[in-house]
Design an enzyme around this catalytic site. Structure first.
Site, PDB file in Angstrom:
ATOM      1  N   THR A   1       0.820  -1.210   0.000  1.00 61.48           N
ATOM      2  CA  THR A   1       0.000   0.000   0.000  1.00 61.48           C
ATOM      3  C   THR A   1       0.857   1.264   0.000  1.00 61.48           C
ATOM      4  OG1 THR A   1      -1.508   1.282   1.415  1.00 61.48           O
ATOM      5  CG2 THR A   1      -0.114  -0.293   2.521  1.00 61.48           C
ATOM      6  N   ASP A   2       0.271   2.345  -0.514  1.00 64.09           N
ATOM      7  CA  ASP A   2       0.974   3.639  -0.476  1.00 64.09           C
ATOM      8  C   ASP A   2       1.147   4.148   0.958  1.00 64.09           C
ATOM      9  OD1 ASP A   2      -1.675   4.340   0.047  1.00 64.09           O
ATOM     10  OD2 ASP A   2      -1.796   5.907  -1.484  1.00 64.09           O
ATOM     11  N   GLU A   3       0.366   3.589   1.895  1.00 60.71           N
ATOM     12  CA  GLU A   3       0.424   4.106   3.272  1.00 60.71           C
ATOM     13  C   GLU A   3       1.773   3.851   3.932  1.00 60.71           C
ATOM     14  OE1 GLU A   3      -2.948   3.641   5.776  1.00 60.71           O
ATOM     15  OE2 GLU A   3      -4.352   3.778   4.117  1.00 60.71           O
TER      16      GLU A   3
ATOM     17  N   TYR B   1      -1.391  -0.346  11.176  1.00 58.25           N
ATOM     18  CA  TYR B   1      -1.639  -1.024   9.891  1.00 58.25           C
ATOM     19  C   TYR B   1      -0.469  -0.800   8.937  1.00 58.25           C
ATOM     20  CZ  TYR B   1      -3.184  -1.433   5.044  1.00 58.25           C
ATOM     21  OH  TYR B   1      -3.237  -1.726   3.706  1.00 58.25           O
TER      22      TYR B   1
ATOM     23  N   LYS C   1       2.393  -3.356   7.336  1.00 56.76           N
ATOM     24  CA  LYS C   1       2.577  -3.559   5.890  1.00 56.76           C
ATOM     25  C   LYS C   1       4.032  -3.236   5.503  1.00 56.76           C
ATOM     26  CE  LYS C   1      -0.102  -4.513   3.085  1.00 56.76           C
ATOM     27  NZ  LYS C   1      -0.599  -5.836   2.563  1.00 56.76           N
TER      28      LYS C   1
END
Ligand code: NAD
Ligand code: TDX
Length: 345
Positions: free
Chosen positions: A134-136, A159, A163
């Site tokens: 994810t970009d997060e 989260y 990741k």
């Protein structure tokens, strides 16, 4: 492919979730002869009803199991047979708000589960492993700039930290063992089968029932939205043509503040803005994400085909035309479908 080449089997983890089930539908459409093994633990986010239309296909096999458990992963790999194998790894705890309540399940599935899967796939031998991230993991942006593949990782939520940890484990498997993995980092997805805890389906569902639409903080946090079908096509491109060891950013150049999206949804549904309710902000709320996906475009020839103006109405129409799906998820009744097939739990 010549007459003697065996087409690869695909192992998909988390294929009963939002993006995973859309990906399995895409495979059924674009690679109808491919054998697909779907390993999913059916957490609250896994819903076999997402795959109802594909039931009965002999070449689509569902394996109920947990990626944290070696025995479950071994069962799924056994179901894949001995031929060439490609793996797309979606399974994860995916909701930021839940990770703020309790980070441990995120470390278990996203970190430990990913390592269990990597070890088993390395021992088995695979052609390609796509780790869906994810970009997060890049953290939060100010008002300008975009995340590139070289942006240092700076995750801000449990989260995104879990990741990022899984991304590092994949990177280590590539570097240490020559494991043929690619990592994808995509922006926010929307579309059919998204669990209505996430912004867009939650707002569509609440507005449909004339309930309040909770907007965190000032509503000016920006996300870069991508229609799920575009994400699935990008993953296909990485699976087929990605270079092992590479990271690929995936995004739609589709930045919107949350409040604007909520207003758009209300307008498209013909509902009043008085349903908007500003609520306490998410702790540690990332302000802005924006993805530079030029590497995907340049190297793999992928481009998003949908923009928000066409795909948001499409998405709303999908939820409106699947009231039973939404109602069964909102009420929890979708769990009965699982129980009917696998016994009550
Ligand atoms: P989701 O929460 O809808 O689905 C997750 C799926 O994984 C569910 O079917 C669940 O049952 C399964 N699962 C969870 N724990 C498991 C375990 N221990 N073993 C086996 N299966 C397990 O998630 P999603 O939104 O479809 O996201 C899929 C992937 O894409 C995730 O890795 C997420 O980090 C990533 N991603 C999501 C978005 C987004 O906007 N939703 C954007 C970028 C990346
Ligand atoms: O009720 C809400 N009100 C609100 O204002 C919810 C659920 C969200 N929000 C805001 C928070 C975010 O700024 O909307 C934005 C989007 O929130 P989510 O749908 O929870 O997504 P986000 O936190 O951005 O993370 C998503 O995109 C990246 C996915 O959940 C992740 O799995 C993915 O990695």
């Amino acid at each position: 492919m010549n007459a003697t080449t065996v087409p690869p089997t695909l192992l998909v983890t988390g294929g009963a979730g939002f993006i995973g089930s859309n990906f399995v539908h895409l495979l059924a459409e674009q690679r109808p002869d491919a054998r697909v093994v779907n390993l999913d633990a059916l957490t609250y986010a896994g819903n076999l009803e997402n795959l109802r239309e594909l039931e009965g296909r002999a070449n689509h096999v569902f394996v109920h199991g947990d990626i944290c458990k070696s025995a479950d992963v071994a069962r799924a790999l056994a179901a894949c047979g001995k031929g060439p194998l490609q793996v797309v790894h979606f399974a994860a705890e995916s909701h930021v708000d839940r990770s703020i309540q309790s980070g441990l399940p995120f470390v278990e599935t996203n970190v430990v589960g990913t390592q269990v899967l990597l070890d088993a796939c390395r021992a088995r031998g695979v052609e390609r492993f796509v780790h869906v991230s994810t970009d997060e993991v890049y953290g939060s942006l100010g008002t300008s700039g975009m995340f590139t593949e070289d942006t240092p990782l700076a995750p801000n939520s449990p989260y995104s930290a879990s990741k990022a940890a899984s991304d590092f484990l994949v990177r280590a498997a590539v570097h240490t063992h020559g494991f043929p993995a690619c990592i994808t980092r995509c922006s926010n997805n929307y579309g059919p089968y998204q669990f209505p805890e996430k912004l867009i389906p939650l707002m569509i569902a609440n507005a449909g029932e004339n309930k309040e639409l909770p907007v965190y903080g000032d509503g000016m946090n920006v996300r870069d939205w991508l229609y799920v079908r575009d994400h699935c096509e990008a993953i296909q491109a990485v699976l087929e043509r990605g270079r092992p060891g590479e990271v690929y950013n995936i995004g739609g150049h589709n930045e919107y503040p949350n409040l604007e999206i909520v207003r758009l949804i209300l307008k498209l549904l013909g509902k009043p803005e008085s349903l908007i309710r500003f609520v306490k902000d998410r702790p540690g709320h990332d302000r802005r994400y924006a993805i530079d996906a030029s590497k995907m475009e340049r190297e793999l020839g992928w481009r998003p085909r949908y923009d928000f103006v066409t795909a948001l109405p499409l998405t709303i129409r999908w939820y409106q035309s699947h009231p039973e799906w939404l109602q069964r998820v909102r009420s929890g009744a979708y769990r009965d479908y699982y129980a009917a097939q696998y016994g009550a739990r």
